[in-house]
Design a protein around this motif. Structure first.
Motif, short mmCIF file in Angstrom:
data_model
loop_
_atom_site.label_atom_id
_atom_site.label_comp_id
_atom_site.label_asym_id
_atom_site.label_seq_id
_atom_site.Cartn_x
_atom_site.Cartn_y
_atom_site.Cartn_z
N LEU A 47 0.82 -1.22 0.00
CA LEU A 47 0.00 0.00 0.00
C LEU A 47 0.85 1.26 0.00
N GLY A 48 2.16 1.09 0.19
CA GLY A 48 3.04 2.25 0.20
C GLY A 48 3.68 2.48 1.55
N PRO A 49 4.72 3.31 1.60
CA PRO A 49 5.45 3.55 2.85
C PRO A 49 4.60 4.21 3.94
N GLU A 50 3.63 5.03 3.54
CA GLU A 50 2.79 5.70 4.55
C GLU A 50 1.97 4.69 5.35
N ALA A 51 1.44 3.66 4.66
CA ALA A 51 0.65 2.63 5.33
C ALA A 51 1.51 1.83 6.29
N LEU A 52 2.70 1.46 5.83
CA LEU A 52 3.61 0.69 6.68
C LEU A 52 4.03 1.52 7.89
N ALA A 53 4.28 2.81 7.67
CA ALA A 53 4.65 3.70 8.77
C ALA A 53 3.47 3.90 9.72
N GLY A 54 2.26 3.94 9.17
CA GLY A 54 1.06 4.11 10.01
C GLY A 54 0.90 2.98 11.00
N ILE A 55 1.10 1.74 10.52
CA ILE A 55 1.04 0.58 11.42
C ILE A 55 2.19 0.64 12.42
N GLY A 56 3.36 1.08 11.94
CA GLY A 56 4.52 1.18 12.82
C GLY A 56 4.30 2.16 13.96
N LEU A 57 3.55 3.24 13.70
CA LEU A 57 3.28 4.23 14.75
C LEU A 57 2.45 3.63 15.88
N PHE A 58 1.49 2.76 15.52
CA PHE A 58 0.62 2.16 16.53
C PHE A 58 1.31 0.99 17.24
N PHE A 59 2.36 0.44 16.63
CA PHE A 59 2.98 -0.79 17.14
C PHE A 59 3.45 -0.67 18.60
N PRO A 60 4.16 0.41 19.02
CA PRO A 60 4.58 0.50 20.43
C PRO A 60 3.40 0.50 21.39
N ILE A 61 2.30 1.18 21.02
CA ILE A 61 1.11 1.19 21.87
C ILE A 61 0.53 -0.22 21.97
#
Length: 467
Positions: A47-61
Motif C-alpha cells: 500500500l506504500g510507505p505511509e501505510a507501513l509507517a502508520g502501522i509502525g506508529l501504533f505498534f509500540p502502543i
C-alpha cells in the motif's frame, strides 16, 4: 470432582518428558505467528510507505497492551500450575475465572480510555498528514478487538497452566493462518486498504476467541471450570496472579524501551545505515529465539506444578533439563546463522540501494549469532521464577539483562573503546553473557533453597504426625 486430563497427567509425570511435550506445540504456534507478522508486513507494504509507517506508529502502543494481557496470562498460568501441583482444583478454577475477569475489565477500560486520546498519543510521535490519518484508521479498528485479544492471551495462559499447549497451539495457529488469507482479500480484492488489514486482524482474533470460548463454556472439557459460584480466596488469588503478571508485563515493556536507547547508540556509531543493519540482524536473531520461547512457556508450567507438589527435586530436574534442551537448540541455531550469514544477509540486501549494507550485516549476524545459546540460562531462569510465583525476581532479571548490562557494555564499547558499530554487537553479546551467568547462578541458588525449605517442611510434618 477433578478431571483427569492429559495435560494435568503430563504436568504430574516425568518433568523432562513434560518439558519436551509441552514445548513442541508452542514452538509451532510461535513460529506460525512470527510468519504471519512477516506476511502481514509484506501485504501492507504494497500500500506504500505511509501505510507501513502508520502501522509502525501504533505498534509500540499495541506492544504495551500486549505486555499487560500477556502478563496476566503468565500470572494465570503460574497460579493454575501450582494449584494443580497442590491438587487444589477449586482454587485453580478460581484463578482461571479471576484472570479472565481481569482481562475483560482491562480490555474494556483500555478501549474506552484509548479512543478519546488516541490522536494525541499518535501525534506525539511527530507523525502528520497521510501517515497520521492511516495510523488513526488502523488503530481505531484494532482497539475494537482489544478486549477479545486480552481474552485470548489470558486463555492461552490458562491452557498452558493446565498443560494443554496443543489447544493453545490450535487457537494461535487458527488466528494467524486466517489472518494470512484475509489480508490480501480485504486489502486488495475488496479494496479496503489499511482498514482491511485491521479488519483481518480483528476477525482472526474473534475466530480464536470463539474456539476458546467453545472449549471453556460449551464443551467444558478443559481441566479448569469457569464459574462464579464457588470462587475462593478472591483477594489472595488475584494478588497471586498480579504478583507474577505485573512484573512480567513491566519486564516486556522495559525490554522494548531499552531498544530505543540502543538505537541511539547505533545512530551515533553508524547513522541510518547502522539502524538498518541492526533492524535486519535483530529480526533474524529474534526469529532464532522463538523455539526457546516455546520451552520457556513449558518451564513456567512444569516448575509451577512441581512447586505446588513441594517437590524440589522435580523442579530442579525440569529447570536444568530445559536449559540443556534449549542450549542444544541454541547452538544449532547459532551454527546455521553463522554458516549461512551471507545468504541470510542477501535476503535484506538484494536491491542495488541496499547492497551497501551487505558486508556489515554479515558481520553483525556472525557476532550476534553467539547471543542465542546464552539465552536459555536467563530466559528459563526467569520462567522458573514465574512458575514458583517469584515475579519480582523475574523482573530483576529483565532489568539486569536489558537495562544494566546490554546498555552499559554497548556504551562502553562504543563511546569509551571507540569500536564503532561493531561495539554495539559486542556490547550486547558481552552484556548478555554476564547477565545470563549471574541469572543462572541465582536460579541454582533458588532451587537449592527450595530443596532445603521443602525438606524442612517435610520433617516438620513428620514430627507433627508422630506427636
Amino acid at each position: 470432582m477433578e478431571k483427569d486430563t492429559k495435560g494435568v497427567s503430563l504436568l504430574r509425570s516425568d518433568p523432562k518428558k513434560a518439558i519436551v511435550k509441552l514445548s513442541l506445540p508452542m514452538m509451532v504456534a510461535l513460529i506460525v505467528q512470527a510468519l504471519y507478522n512477516l506476511v502481514d508486513s509484506i501485504w501492507v507494504a504494497g500500500l506504500g510507505p505511509e501505510a507501513l509507517a502508520g502501522i509502525g506508529l501504533f505498534f509500540p502502543i499495541f506492544m504495551i497492551i500486549l505486555a499487560f494481557s500477556g502478563g496476566i496470562g503468565v500470572g494465570a498460568s503460574s497460579v493454575i500450575s501450582r494449584k494443580i501441583g497442590e491438587k487444589n482444583k477449586q482454587q485453580a478454577d478460581s484463578a482461571a475465572t479471576y484472570s479472565i475477569t481481569l482481562a475483560l475489565i482491562f480490555g474494556v477500560l483500555v478501549t474506552i480510555g484509548a479512543f478519546p486520546i488516541l490522536g494525541s498519543i499518535l501525534k506525539l510521535t511527530g507523525a502528520t498528514g497521510k501517515t497520521l490519518e492511516l495510523a488513526m484508521r488502523y488503530s481505531r479498528i484494532i482497539l475494537i478487538g482489544i478486549t477479545l485479544l486480552m481474552f485470548n492471551n489470558v486463555v492461552n495462559g490458562i491452557l498452558r497452566g493446565e498443560g494443554d499447549t496443543k489447544r493453545s497451539m490450535h487457537a494461535i495457529t487458527l488466528g494467524a493462518v486466517l489472518n494470512i488469507f484475509l489480508d490480501p482479500l480485504f486489502i486488495y480484492t475488496f479494496g479496503w486498504g489499511i482498514d482491511g488489514a485491521a479488519y483481518a486482524t480483528v476477525i482472526s482474533i474473534a475466530a480464536s476467541t470463539l474456539l476458546m470460548a467453545n472449549w471453556l463454556f460449551f464443551k467444558r472439557n478443559t481441566y479448569v471450570s469457569i464459574s462464579f459460584k464457588h470462587l475462593q480466596e478472591g483477594k489472595k488469588i488475584i494478588a497471586d496472579i498480579l504478583r507474577v503478571g505485573i512484573p512480567t508485563s513491566l519486564g516486556q515493556i522495559i525490554m522494548s524501551t531499552s531498544n530505543f536507547i540502543l538505537n541511539r547508540f547505533i545512530i551515533v556509531a553508524g547513522g541510518d545505515v547502522g539502524v538498518a543493519i541492526f533492524t535486519s540482524a535483530w529480526r533474524i536473531i529474534n526469529f532464532g529465539t522463538i523455539p526457546l520461547m516455546g520451552i520457556a512457556n513449558a518451564v513456567t508450567s512444569v516448575t509451577g506444578a512441581a512447586y505446588g507438589e513441594r517437590n524440589a527435586k522435580k523442579l530442579e530436574s525440569a529447570y536444568l533439563f530445559a536449559i540443556k534442551f534449549g542450549l542444544t537448540i541454541g547452538l544449532c541455531t547459532m551454527a546455521l546463522i553463522f554458516l549461512f550469514a551471507s545468504k541470510i544477509a542477501f535476503i535484506f540486501t538484494y536491491s542495488e540501494s541496499a547492497s551497501v549494507l551487505f558486508d556489515d550485516l554479515v558481520k553483525a549476524l556472525k557476532v550476534l549469532s553467539f547471543f542465542i545459546p546464552t539465552v536459555p540460562f536467563g530466559m528459563f531462569t526467569s520462567a522458573m521464577f514465574q512458575g514458583i510465583g517469584h515475579g519480582i525476581k523475574s523482573l530483576a532479571v529483565s532489568i539486569l539483562r536489558t537495562v544494566v548490562l546490554h546498555i552499559f557494555f554497548s556504551w562502553l564499547f562504543v563511546f569509551v573503546l571507540n569500536l564503532g558499530l561493531k561495539g554495539v554487537w559486542w556490547g550486547m553479546l558481552c552484556g548478555n553473557i554476564v547477565a545470563e551467568a549471574v541469572t543462572f547462578a541465582w536460579g541454582i541458588m533458588t532451587s537449592k533453597n527450595l530443596r532445603r525449605n521443602f525438606g524442612a517442611e517435610t520433617s516438620k510434618a513428620m514430627v507433627q504426625c508422630n506427636n
